[in-house]
Design an enzyme around this catalytic site. Sequence first.
Site, PDB file in Angstrom:
ATOM      1  N   LYS A  62       0.862  -1.174   0.000  1.00 35.21           N
ATOM      2  CA  LYS A  62       0.000   0.000   0.000  1.00 35.21           C
ATOM      3  C   LYS A  62       0.904   1.231   0.000  1.00 35.21           C
ATOM      4  O   LYS A  62       1.942   1.242   0.685  1.00 35.21           O
ATOM      5  CB  LYS A  62      -0.863  -0.057   1.261  1.00 35.21           C
ATOM      6  CG  LYS A  62      -1.928   1.006   1.388  1.00 35.21           C
ATOM      7  CD  LYS A  62      -2.723   0.767   2.677  1.00 35.21           C
ATOM      8  CE  LYS A  62      -3.887   1.709   2.852  1.00 35.21           C
ATOM      9  NZ  LYS A  62      -4.681   1.398   4.054  1.00 35.21           N
ATOM     10  N   SER A 134      -9.546   1.250   3.075  1.00 38.80           N
ATOM     11  CA  SER A 134      -8.747   2.092   2.212  1.00 38.80           C
ATOM     12  C   SER A 134      -7.682   1.314   1.415  1.00 38.80           C
ATOM     13  O   SER A 134      -7.175   1.842   0.435  1.00 38.80           O
ATOM     14  CB  SER A 134      -8.045   3.168   3.045  1.00 38.80           C
ATOM     15  OG  SER A 134      -7.161   2.592   3.962  1.00 38.80           O
ATOM     16  N   SER A 158      -9.604  -1.077   7.191  1.00 40.69           N
ATOM     17  CA  SER A 158      -9.017  -0.811   5.870  1.00 40.69           C
ATOM     18  C   SER A 158      -8.310  -1.987   5.211  1.00 40.69           C
ATOM     19  O   SER A 158      -7.978  -1.908   4.029  1.00 40.69           O
ATOM     20  CB  SER A 158      -8.051   0.370   5.957  1.00 40.69           C
ATOM     21  OG  SER A 158      -8.760   1.576   5.951  1.00 40.69           O
TER      22      SER A 158
END
Lengths: 444, 86
Positions: A62, A134, A158
């Site tokens: 990420k 996310s 997330s």
Amino acid sequence: MTIKEINQGIKEKKFSVLEITKSYLEKKDNLNAFITKTDELALSQAGKEGDSILSKIPYALKDNLMVKGTKTTCASKMMKDYVAPYNATCVEKIKGIILGKTNLDEFAMGSSTETSYFSVTKNPHDNSRVPGGSSGGSAAAVAADLVPYALGSDTGGSIRLPASFCGVVGFKPTYGTVSRYGLVAFASSLDQIGPLTKTVEDAETVFNVIAGKDKKDATSFKRKEIKKNENFKIALPKEYFVPEMDNKIKKLIEKAVEGLKTEKSSLPNTEYALPAYYIISTSEASANLARFDGIRYGFQKESKDLLSSYLNTRAEGFGKEVKRRIMLGTFSLSSGYYDAYYSKAQKTRELIKEDFEKVFQKFDFIITPTSPNTAFKIGEKKDPISMYLTDIFTVSVNLAGLPAISIPVGKIDGLPVGLQIIGKRFDEENLFQLAKIIEKKCQK
Amino acid sequence: MISKKEVINIAKLARIKITGEEAEEFQKEFSAILDYFEVLKKIEGKEKKNNYSSDGFRKDEIEEFTDNTLEKGKYFKVKEIFSNDN
């Protein structure tokens, strides 16, 4: 391919490390799962010797995790050209082959990856839908096999939510078991790094490599041994099986736990978790994101003096959701409102922890749906509250610092459904065992 | 309910410049969000001041700066704070 399959293939000389790396580099990203591809880095890493279980495996991170010499944008205009000066601890531990950095909601603030400065990632099961957030880029990339596995971060769901929306495994470890060094902070008392994988076994493999005390993160812990168990007692809390929920999701979860020792239970303060989470996380974010002032990091808007430079840099550098959260947090912490908001939220956090402690006196695990719905359409949730409600089943876990995993248990109209298992602090080993049992049942 | 004036003040505290139009939009959104937070009024109980636990601290170490910071030698160059027209 899974981590296990790649390691086996290399061992049996079906392909070389370089060949498997190249095969992943050649894959086209039609989902906008990546912000940055790191082909050169991957090829140089594939040429190096390494004998850890992950050293021969390509992976992605990420884009709020630091890889030295590589852009770390946090999906924000503020950081779009920022190059990380050091490696996150998990990168140092994995020593694997980095294919790239994946898309996310700006500074990990969102549940759909729609707030990214680099535009939304598409759900591989239906391109008109969000991948969740996310860590949406990581989940979509794993689901579409653009990478064998990826790392994400989980502040209020997330990792688990996008795993659920994309039909992969997503694991959020006990708070403090994985070092947060090199993770751009959102809400420091809630953030935790974890893997998104294709199988529970792979999630366990990655977790065992990245876990451990790190002197660079004072909130990290040495893992504690918890006795191995087999005859798991499972609680099904009534607050997570509400009538408004899609009945098909409820049925899939019930089918997945059939034959296991389950009993109805209650976590009575659940309805207070979401507001408490949004007060605490935005308050911490307002402090953590104060560092983005145009001087020390990234983007700067030229202005006549220092104060207007701060004001203009932050006005142009941050997107709307980030501004909204920084301002909400600033408000909750401001004089005159602290007692009504921040202090109340902290009290709530204690009650939620107590709820879990009570249930865990009688049960080994709690099982819930990961989300009350499947992946929604891009652009569907327009007002902030309806978006915040997406996290309703995942935030309590972060407030209590517990480990939790989301595993795919089937599909409704072609869209994946995730089941969440919540465990006691540090009880990862047993949690993986139960997750494997359910995973096996659902494959039949 | 939160007033437009309060929103402008919060933005100032957060060091974010907002336009009048944005202030109105945030006012509506924050009012709805704060209404939703009202449910916490029912909560009684104790606040635990420290939610972090730690088993050890470390010393700060100097890290090298890279070229994406505004470094000038060992220093950061910042905008002037006091100007003549103040």
